[in-house]
Scaffold this active site. Structure first.
Site, PDB file in Angstrom:
ATOM      1  N   GLY A   1       0.816  -1.217   0.000  1.00  0.00           N
ATOM      2  CA  GLY A   1       0.000   0.000   0.000  1.00  0.00           C
ATOM      3  C   GLY A   1       0.844   1.258   0.000  1.00  0.00           C
TER       4      GLY A   1
ATOM      5  N   ASP B   1      -3.130  -7.616  -4.609  1.00  0.00           N
ATOM      6  CA  ASP B   1      -4.163  -7.440  -3.590  1.00  0.00           C
ATOM      7  C   ASP B   1      -3.731  -8.320  -2.418  1.00  0.00           C
ATOM      8  OD1 ASP B   1      -6.319  -7.614  -1.923  1.00  0.00           O
ATOM      9  OD2 ASP B   1      -7.788  -8.030  -3.495  1.00  0.00           O
TER      10      ASP B   1
ATOM     11  N   TYR C   1     -12.848  -2.263  11.582  1.00  0.00           N
ATOM     12  CA  TYR C   1     -11.479  -1.724  11.531  1.00  0.00           C
ATOM     13  C   TYR C   1     -10.744  -1.961  12.863  1.00  0.00           C
ATOM     14  CZ  TYR C   1      -7.828   1.796  10.529  1.00  0.00           C
ATOM     15  OH  TYR C   1      -6.635   2.455  10.313  1.00  0.00           O
TER      16      TYR C   1
ATOM     17  N   LYS D   1      -7.340  -4.175  13.504  1.00  0.00           N
ATOM     18  CA  LYS D   1      -6.105  -3.595  14.041  1.00  0.00           C
ATOM     19  C   LYS D   1      -5.716  -4.227  15.383  1.00  0.00           C
ATOM     20  CE  LYS D   1      -5.308  -0.824  10.597  1.00  0.00           C
ATOM     21  NZ  LYS D   1      -4.192  -1.115   9.681  1.00  0.00           N
TER      22      LYS D   1
HETATM   23  P1  NAP Z   1      -4.493   5.506   2.265  1.00  0.00           P
HETATM   24  O1  NAP Z   1      -4.016   6.889   2.026  1.00  0.00           O
HETATM   25  O2  NAP Z   1      -5.932   5.193   2.060  1.00  0.00           O
HETATM   26  O3  NAP Z   1      -3.583   4.494   1.379  1.00  0.00           O
HETATM   27  C1  NAP Z   1      -3.849   3.121   1.404  1.00  0.00           C
HETATM   28  C2  NAP Z   1      -2.862   2.383   0.539  1.00  0.00           C
HETATM   29  O4  NAP Z   1      -3.149   0.975   0.647  1.00  0.00           O
HETATM   30  C3  NAP Z   1      -2.982   2.719  -0.959  1.00  0.00           C
HETATM   31  O5  NAP Z   1      -1.711   2.649  -1.534  1.00  0.00           O
HETATM   32  C4  NAP Z   1      -3.873   1.592  -1.476  1.00  0.00           C
HETATM   33  O6  NAP Z   1      -3.668   1.308  -2.854  1.00  0.00           O
HETATM   34  C5  NAP Z   1      -3.351   0.431  -0.652  1.00  0.00           C
HETATM   35  N1  NAP Z   1      -4.289  -0.701  -0.600  1.00  0.00           N
HETATM   36  C6  NAP Z   1      -5.593  -0.696  -0.240  1.00  0.00           C
HETATM   37  N2  NAP Z   1      -6.099  -1.946  -0.327  1.00  0.00           N
HETATM   38  C7  NAP Z   1      -5.088  -2.753  -0.751  1.00  0.00           C
HETATM   39  C8  NAP Z   1      -4.974  -4.132  -1.023  1.00  0.00           C
HETATM   40  N3  NAP Z   1      -6.017  -4.973  -0.864  1.00  0.00           N
HETATM   41  N4  NAP Z   1      -3.787  -4.621  -1.452  1.00  0.00           N
HETATM   42  C9  NAP Z   1      -2.722  -3.797  -1.624  1.00  0.00           C
HETATM   43  N5  NAP Z   1      -2.758  -2.478  -1.373  1.00  0.00           N
HETATM   44  C10 NAP Z   1      -3.935  -1.959  -0.940  1.00  0.00           C
HETATM   45  O7  NAP Z   1      -4.176   5.020   3.773  1.00  0.00           O
HETATM   46  P2  NAP Z   1      -3.219   5.663   4.905  1.00  0.00           P
HETATM   47  O8  NAP Z   1      -3.993   6.663   5.656  1.00  0.00           O
HETATM   48  O9  NAP Z   1      -1.910   6.027   4.323  1.00  0.00           O
HETATM   49  O10 NAP Z   1      -3.053   4.397   5.879  1.00  0.00           O
HETATM   50  C11 NAP Z   1      -1.991   3.468   5.749  1.00  0.00           C
HETATM   51  C12 NAP Z   1      -2.076   2.474   6.902  1.00  0.00           C
HETATM   52  O11 NAP Z   1      -2.019   3.146   8.138  1.00  0.00           O
HETATM   53  C13 NAP Z   1      -3.370   1.661   6.919  1.00  0.00           C
HETATM   54  O12 NAP Z   1      -3.105   0.339   7.353  1.00  0.00           O
HETATM   55  C14 NAP Z   1      -4.212   2.383   7.932  1.00  0.00           C
HETATM   56  O13 NAP Z   1      -5.178   1.532   8.507  1.00  0.00           O
HETATM   57  C15 NAP Z   1      -3.142   2.795   8.928  1.00  0.00           C
HETATM   58  N6  NAP Z   1      -3.531   3.932   9.767  1.00  0.00           N
HETATM   59  C16 NAP Z   1      -3.824   5.147   9.230  1.00  0.00           C
HETATM   60  C17 NAP Z   1      -4.172   6.195  10.066  1.00  0.00           C
HETATM   61  C18 NAP Z   1      -4.490   7.575   9.550  1.00  0.00           C
HETATM   62  O14 NAP Z   1      -4.866   8.424  10.358  1.00  0.00           O
HETATM   63  N7  NAP Z   1      -4.343   7.844   8.261  1.00  0.00           N
HETATM   64  C19 NAP Z   1      -4.244   5.986  11.454  1.00  0.00           C
HETATM   65  C20 NAP Z   1      -3.952   4.739  11.953  1.00  0.00           C
HETATM   66  C21 NAP Z   1      -3.582   3.713  11.107  1.00  0.00           C
HETATM   67  P3  NAP Z   1      -4.827   1.593  -3.979  1.00  0.00           P
HETATM   68  O15 NAP Z   1      -4.635   3.026  -4.351  1.00  0.00           O
HETATM   69  O16 NAP Z   1      -4.497   0.624  -5.071  1.00  0.00           O
HETATM   70  O17 NAP Z   1      -6.147   1.335  -3.315  1.00  0.00           O
END
Ligand code: NAP
Length: 246
Positions: A11, A62, A154, A158
């Site tokens: 991701g 995926d 979610y 986690k």
């Molecule tokens: P994001 O901006 O939505 O980016 C998600 C990434 O994951 C994208 O590159 C997406 O690719 C990829 N992805 C989604 N489904 C996938 C799959 N089945 N296989 C492979 N790649 C996949 O998310 P983010 O905010 O950067 O979050 C990254 C991580 O941190 C996540 O695990 C999230 O739960 C965790 N997190 C985030 C926050 C926050 O506040 N942002 C807080 C706590 C934890 P596509 O473009 O191809 O969909």
């Protein structure tokens, strides 16, 4: 610092994963960028890494699909020669109150966030066991520790990541492989951008450091966990949340 090491960041076309991929490259690693479709955004990240003089490639996978995860690992080893670092960052949300949450929304979040990490760890383990070294970092969340209304799926995924991290750390420690989790708080990305202003304001009142996190706050923590300085750290959950939950 990470010269001659190869990292897979799931991701990593945008958000936190993108910054992790760039940070590991800055530290000297060659990096495999992953998303669902080898998007233009993913290719741009690879280009940025190559501009730093590192090797980079994009592999579409995926992570919720075991065969895709296997191909992600095997292609990396075939093309890059080895794999030292795995960052399980790919994640999705499908929020909704418990009573209204569909089974499909529950399943898809568990399948990507939790089973996705299992799939990649399962397929990378034989490679790391053979090397007798490896660093695995799994992305959990503050809500996996504290819970959050509207995110039963979610939060379960986690919290599951945290249990999986500890179990894998116990299984793999004797072979020189560390497994840790990071629990980010509220980080500015596309995932959080969509939240209503009022929800964001409420979160802000709960953050002693008075700001939402930046993607670099998480990427720097990954950088530490894969560095020599973290050699004796395994099975831990590192909270990076501005004090939102203590
Ligand atoms: P994001 O901006 O939505 O980016 C998600 C990434 O994951 C994208 O590159 C997406 O690719 C990829 N992805 C989604 N489904 C996938 C799959 N089945 N296989 C492979 N790649 C996949 O998310 P983010 O905010 O950067 O979050 C990254 C991580 O941190 C996540 O695990 C999230 O739960 C965790 N997190 C985030 C926050 C926050 O506040 N942002 C807080 C706590 C934890 P596509 O473009 O191809 O969909």
């Amino acid at each position: 610092m990470l010269e001659n090491q190869v990292a897979i960041v799931t991701g990593s076309s945008r958000g936190i994963g993108k910054e992790i991929a760039l940070e590991l490259a800055r530290m000297g690693a060659d990096v495999v960028v992953n998303d669902l479709s080898a998007s233009e955004a993913a290719k741009e990240v690879a280009k940025e890494i190559e501009a730093m003089g590192r090797k980079a490639m994009v592999i579409a996978a995926d992570v919720s699909n075991s065969d895709d995860a296997k191909n992600l690992v095997n292609t990396t080893v075939k093309e890059m020669g080895r794999v030292d670092i795995l960052v399980n960052n790919a994640g999705i949300t499908r929020d909704g109150l418990l009573l209204r949450m569909s089974e499909a929304d529950f399943d898809s979040v568990i399948n990507v966030n939790l089973k996705g990490a299992f799939n990649t760890i399962k397929h990378i383990t034989p490679v790391m066991l053979k090397q007798r070294s490896g660093r695995i970092v799994n992305m959990a969340s503050v809500v996996g520790l504290m819970g959050n209304a509207g995110q039963v799926n979610y939060c379960a995924s986690k919290a599951g990541i945290i249990g999986m991290t500890k179990a894998a750390a116990r299984e793999l420690g004797s072979r020189g492989i560390t497994v840790n989790a990071i629990a980010p708080g509220f980080i500015n990305t596309q995932m959080t951008e969509v939240l209503p202003e009022e929800v964001k304001k409420t979160y802000m009142t709960q953050i002693p450091l008075g700001r939402f996190g930046d993607v670099s706050d998480i990427a720097k923590t990954v950088g530490f966990l894969v560095s020599d300085g973290a050699a004796y750290i395994t099975g831990q959950v590192i909270s990076v949340n501005g004090g939102m939950y203590m």
